[in-house]
Design a protein around this motif. Structure first.
Motif, PDB file in Angstrom:
ATOM      1  N   TYR A  55     -24.075 -65.867 -27.535  1.00 59.91           N
ATOM      2  CA  TYR A  55     -22.879 -65.033 -27.634  1.00 59.91           C
ATOM      3  C   TYR A  55     -22.853 -63.978 -26.533  1.00 59.91           C
ATOM      4  O   TYR A  55     -23.828 -63.254 -26.331  1.00 59.91           O
ATOM      5  CB  TYR A  55     -22.828 -64.316 -28.979  1.00 59.91           C
ATOM      6  N   TYR A  57     -21.613 -60.415 -25.306  1.00 60.95           N
ATOM      7  CA  TYR A  57     -21.199 -59.147 -25.889  1.00 60.95           C
ATOM      8  C   TYR A  57     -21.067 -58.107 -24.781  1.00 60.95           C
ATOM      9  O   TYR A  57     -21.655 -58.225 -23.704  1.00 60.95           O
ATOM     10  CB  TYR A  57     -22.223 -58.660 -26.933  1.00 60.95           C
ATOM     11  N   ALA A  95     -17.266 -58.823 -28.716  1.00 61.90           N
ATOM     12  CA  ALA A  95     -17.980 -60.100 -28.671  1.00 61.90           C
ATOM     13  C   ALA A  95     -16.980 -61.207 -28.399  1.00 61.90           C
ATOM     14  O   ALA A  95     -15.934 -61.276 -29.046  1.00 61.90           O
ATOM     15  CB  ALA A  95     -18.706 -60.359 -29.991  1.00 61.90           C
ATOM     16  N   HIS A  98     -17.015 -67.634 -30.725  1.00 63.01           N
ATOM     17  CA  HIS A  98     -17.544 -68.975 -30.493  1.00 63.01           C
ATOM     18  C   HIS A  98     -16.559 -69.822 -29.681  1.00 63.01           C
ATOM     19  O   HIS A  98     -15.408 -70.000 -30.062  1.00 63.01           O
ATOM     20  CB  HIS A  98     -17.806 -69.647 -31.848  1.00 63.01           C
ATOM     21  N   THR A 103     -18.767 -67.197 -24.125  1.00 64.43           N
ATOM     22  CA  THR A 103     -19.575 -67.791 -25.191  1.00 64.43           C
ATOM     23  C   THR A 103     -19.280 -69.281 -25.257  1.00 64.43           C
ATOM     24  O   THR A 103     -18.153 -69.683 -25.554  1.00 64.43           O
ATOM     25  CB  THR A 103     -19.273 -67.140 -26.555  1.00 64.43           C
ATOM     26  N   MET A 115     -18.831 -67.922 -38.052  1.00 58.84           N
ATOM     27  CA  MET A 115     -18.674 -66.801 -37.123  1.00 58.84           C
ATOM     28  C   MET A 115     -18.859 -65.462 -37.834  1.00 58.84           C
ATOM     29  O   MET A 115     -19.337 -64.497 -37.238  1.00 58.84           O
ATOM     30  CB  MET A 115     -17.320 -66.868 -36.421  1.00 58.84           C
ATOM     31  N   ASP A 118     -22.405 -65.005 -37.774  1.00 59.76           N
ATOM     32  CA  ASP A 118     -22.822 -64.710 -36.401  1.00 59.76           C
ATOM     33  C   ASP A 118     -22.595 -63.245 -36.052  1.00 59.76           C
ATOM     34  O   ASP A 118     -23.440 -62.607 -35.408  1.00 59.76           O
ATOM     35  CB  ASP A 118     -22.048 -65.577 -35.405  1.00 59.76           C
ATOM     36  N   ILE A 122     -25.243 -60.500 -34.748  1.00 57.09           N
ATOM     37  CA  ILE A 122     -25.099 -59.787 -33.473  1.00 57.09           C
ATOM     38  C   ILE A 122     -25.308 -58.291 -33.685  1.00 57.09           C
ATOM     39  O   ILE A 122     -26.032 -57.625 -32.923  1.00 57.09           O
ATOM     40  CB  ILE A 122     -23.712 -60.066 -32.854  1.00 57.09           C
TER      41      ILE A 122
END
Length: 318
Positions: A55, A57, A95, A98, A103, A115, A118, A122
């Motif tokens: 990912y 960020y 972020a 996906h 990403t 997600m 996820d 994160i």
């Protein structure tokens, strides 16, 4: 790429999901480009290995943490007109979702639930136990799932142009969304949307696959109404008054959160801790960069609930 061209991408992206064709994109362009601001430089950015994905960020500003989640086919950069305001007194964590931006899509199917997990991972990886979260459209769905699945990680939640069930959309919207898929990829190769994707995506050849995944997601007949009461943290819903969601759905969402069920009372004794904002002269395709968005959400995110009473107003006027 000019900033005007960059935001034209997201006008096109919004039009793709709502009504494929150039007309709405062209209509959206003047409004969007007239409100552009430079994207601030992140204090730090990079890739995080999370649940089989890498990912991207980026972190901006200083202060209480706010996780900011973008819409379909976008990146955090689509918030450029309002991000400087958000980052004045906040640590804003963006972020790329996906398969979006930097990403990579990988082999895992797109899933709001996945997600949501996820995003919680994160936040933990970046050293935060709890954050405020604001998500727009697809990002709003991810924010919703994060809050349901990881309530301990979410202090306050803002959902912008995001519903709780597929039947919240107008019927013709559902028909148009069902058309999104890989077959559109070749027709889109001359569009700024495609060019922006291949400019930053780790695997540009995944664009048709991403369209397939997004189309499959939008064709799902989902209903999260049973999960709405699980949102115990303060929640704010924000819609444009001409959004792609039916007004009945927006009001029902607020009522399911405990708002709009009775008069608040003379002393605000019946006031819900949740909020509903419907921004005038805004649509699903421009609400995410509206100056009014920060005006209504920042006081909520900052926990500012005190307002002057009638007695106080009269006393100050005397």
């Amino acid at each position: 790429m000019s900033r005007a061209m960059f935001f034209a991408i997201f006008a096109s992206a919004a039009a793709l999901f709502a009504a494929p064709g150039a007309t709405k994109a062209e209509e959206a362009k003047p409004a969007m480009t007239s409100e552009l601001k430079a994207m601030p430089k992140p204090a730090k950015s990079g890739l995080l290995p999370i649940n089989g994905l890498n990912y991207y960020y980026a972190v901006y500003g200083q202060g209480e943490p706010l996780l900011l989640l973008h819409g379909g086919l976008g990146t955090t950069d689509m918030f450029a007109p309002i991000l400087p305001r958000l980052a004045e007194n906040r640590t804003v964590i963006g972020a790329d979702l996906h398969g979006h931006g930097r990403t990579a899509l990988g082999d895992r199917p797109l899933s709001l639930e996945a997600m949501g997990d996820d995003m919680a991972a994160i936040i933990k990886a970046l050293g935060y136990e709890q954050v405020d979260v604001m998500g727009y459209s697809l990002g709003g769905g991810v924010a919703f799932r994060m809050a349901v699945q990881h309530p301990e990680a979410v202090r306050r939640l803002v959902l912008v142009s995001a519903g709780y069930a597929a039947d919240g959309f107008y019927a013709d919207m559902r028909t148009q969304q069902a058309q999104v898929g890989a077959a559109m990829a070749d027709m889109m190769k001359d569009t700024p949307m495609y060019k922006s994707y291949v400019a930053v995506a780790p695997h540009p050849q995944d664009f048709p696959k991403l369209l397939d995944q997004l189309g499959a997601h939008m064709r799902k007949d989902y209903d999260y109404s049973a999960d709405v009461p699980k949102l115990k943290m303060p929640v704010m819903l924000v819609f444009g008054d001409s959004d792609m969601y039916r007004p009945e759905h927006e009001i029902k969402f607020y009522q399911m959160l405990g708002g709009g069920l009775k008069d608040a009372g003379w002393m605000r004794e019946n006031l819900s801790h949740n909020r509903l904002a419907i921004l005038p002269n805004r649509t699903h395709y421009d609400v995410f960069f509206a100056p009014e968005l920060t005006a209504v959400t920042l006081p909520f995110l900052n926990g500012e609930t005190k307002v002057k009473t009638w007695d106080e107003v009269i006393s100050e006027a005397e």
